[in-house]
Scaffold this motif. Structure first.
Motif, PDB file in Angstrom:
ATOM      1  N   CYS A  27      -4.475   3.431 -31.804  1.00 48.88           N
ATOM      2  CA  CYS A  27      -5.750   3.838 -32.396  1.00 48.88           C
ATOM      3  C   CYS A  27      -5.833   5.369 -32.464  1.00 48.88           C
ATOM      4  O   CYS A  27      -5.559   6.055 -31.484  1.00 48.88           O
ATOM      5  CB  CYS A  27      -6.924   3.287 -31.578  1.00 48.88           C
ATOM      6  N   CYS A  52     -14.042   2.502 -31.843  1.00 53.53           N
ATOM      7  CA  CYS A  52     -14.038   3.882 -32.355  1.00 53.53           C
ATOM      8  C   CYS A  52     -14.755   3.961 -33.698  1.00 53.53           C
ATOM      9  O   CYS A  52     -15.426   4.946 -33.991  1.00 53.53           O
ATOM     10  CB  CYS A  52     -12.614   4.412 -32.468  1.00 53.53           C
ATOM     11  N   CYS A  99      -9.560   1.455 -34.040  1.00 56.47           N
ATOM     12  CA  CYS A  99     -10.178   0.253 -33.472  1.00 56.47           C
ATOM     13  C   CYS A  99     -11.679   0.144 -33.788  1.00 56.47           C
ATOM     14  O   CYS A  99     -12.328   1.125 -34.168  1.00 56.47           O
ATOM     15  CB  CYS A  99      -9.949   0.196 -31.962  1.00 56.47           C
ATOM     16  N   GLY A 106      -8.335   7.062 -32.496  1.00 57.80           N
ATOM     17  CA  GLY A 106      -9.446   7.567 -31.696  1.00 57.80           C
ATOM     18  C   GLY A 106      -9.177   7.491 -30.205  1.00 57.80           C
ATOM     19  O   GLY A 106      -9.433   8.448 -29.480  1.00 57.80           O
ATOM     20  N   CYS A 107      -8.655   6.345 -29.744  1.00 54.38           N
ATOM     21  CA  CYS A 107      -8.581   6.144 -28.290  1.00 54.38           C
ATOM     22  C   CYS A 107      -7.187   5.758 -27.800  1.00 54.38           C
ATOM     23  O   CYS A 107      -7.026   5.448 -26.617  1.00 54.38           O
ATOM     24  CB  CYS A 107      -9.581   5.066 -27.875  1.00 54.38           C
TER      25      CYS A 107
HETATM   26 ZN   LIG Z   1     -10.082   3.305 -30.635  1.00 56.16          ZN
END
Ligand SMILES: [Zn+2]
Ligand SMILES: [Zn+2]
Length: 238
Positions: A10, A24, A21, A12-13
């Motif tokens: 992901c 996010c 995901c 984002g994370c």
């Molecule tokens: Zn994420």
């Protein structure tokens, strides 16, 4: 870079197995207010042109762009990252997440159903290099979400890039950006009738000075569009 994109984590994370995901996606901060597309200062309800620019902006007179909806801020690191990976790492599957961002912002800010969705075109050379036109993919994602189950037609062949221009991101001065895009677009003559008296939504991924959208909008206005609004994920510098 290759490792960063594949296998997917992901953006984002770092969670493995997805490119971006759900959690996010939910955390994307939408713009809490919209501003006039021309002066970029006056807050307007849905990103419409402000009263002063309606009277005094020559760009508005020429382009007839009535509204620009900016979904989120380019200052968000995650947005910069998503757009970069989408465009320059050729991760086509991000169209889902980015299309959702546009659709959500449109559902909040667009108070009419467009007759036609028009993506900002890419020059054929860049289209070939990237393998897809990012605006076209986004337009297609929006088309099914604005007025379900009705799918709004996306007109991909209407606008053309007639000159190969430098990416606007790479040009520093505002003046050079304007001249870089002058007469860079054309409207397909045989499709001109599709525009007449229609409400049109122009779609691009990001805008900077707005010149691209302004150029496209003035071509649609010349072809007698009834109303022209535009949407982007983010505007650089705001
Ligand atoms: Zn994420
Ligand atoms: Zn204004």
């Amino acid at each position: 870079m290759v490792d960063f994109v594949f296998p997917f984590h992901c953006l984002g994370c770092e969670k493995p197995g997805v490119i971006f995901c759900q959690e996010c996606q939910k955390r994307i901060p939408f713009k809490s207010f919209q501003v006039c597309p021309f002066c970029e200062k006056t807050v307007t309800l849905r990103g419409e042109v402000c009263q002063l620019c309606k009277k005094e902006s020559e760009t508005f007179q020429k382009t007839c762009l009535e509204q620009l909806i900016v979904a989120t801020s380019y200052n968000e690191k995650i947005i910069q990252r998503l757009i970069h990976v989408f465009k320059y790492n050729f991760v086509k599957s991000l169209d889902e997440a980015l299309g959702d961002i546009l659709a959500k912002s449109l559902l909040k800010n667009l108070d009419f159903v467009p007759d036609l969705i028009v993506p900002v075109p890419l020059h054929p050379l860049r289209h070939r290099w990237r393998g897809f036109n990012q605006s076209e993919l986004l337009a297609q994602k929006i088309a099914t979400q604005l007025s379900p189950p009705f799918e709004i037609p996306v007109e991909k062949e209407l606008l053309k890039r007639t000159r190969y221009t430098l990416p606007q991101m790479k040009i520093k001065s505002q003046e050079e950006r304007m001249s870089n895009l002058a007469n860079a677009f054309a409207l397909e003559k045989k499709l001109q009738e599709k525009v007449r008296s229609k409400k049109i939504l122009l779609v691009d991924d990001v805008c900077t000075t707005g010149t691209t959208l302004f150029e496209c909008s003035s071509l649609l206005a010349d072809a007698s569009a009834k109303k022209i609004s535009a949407v982007v994920i983010a505007r650089q510098g705001s």
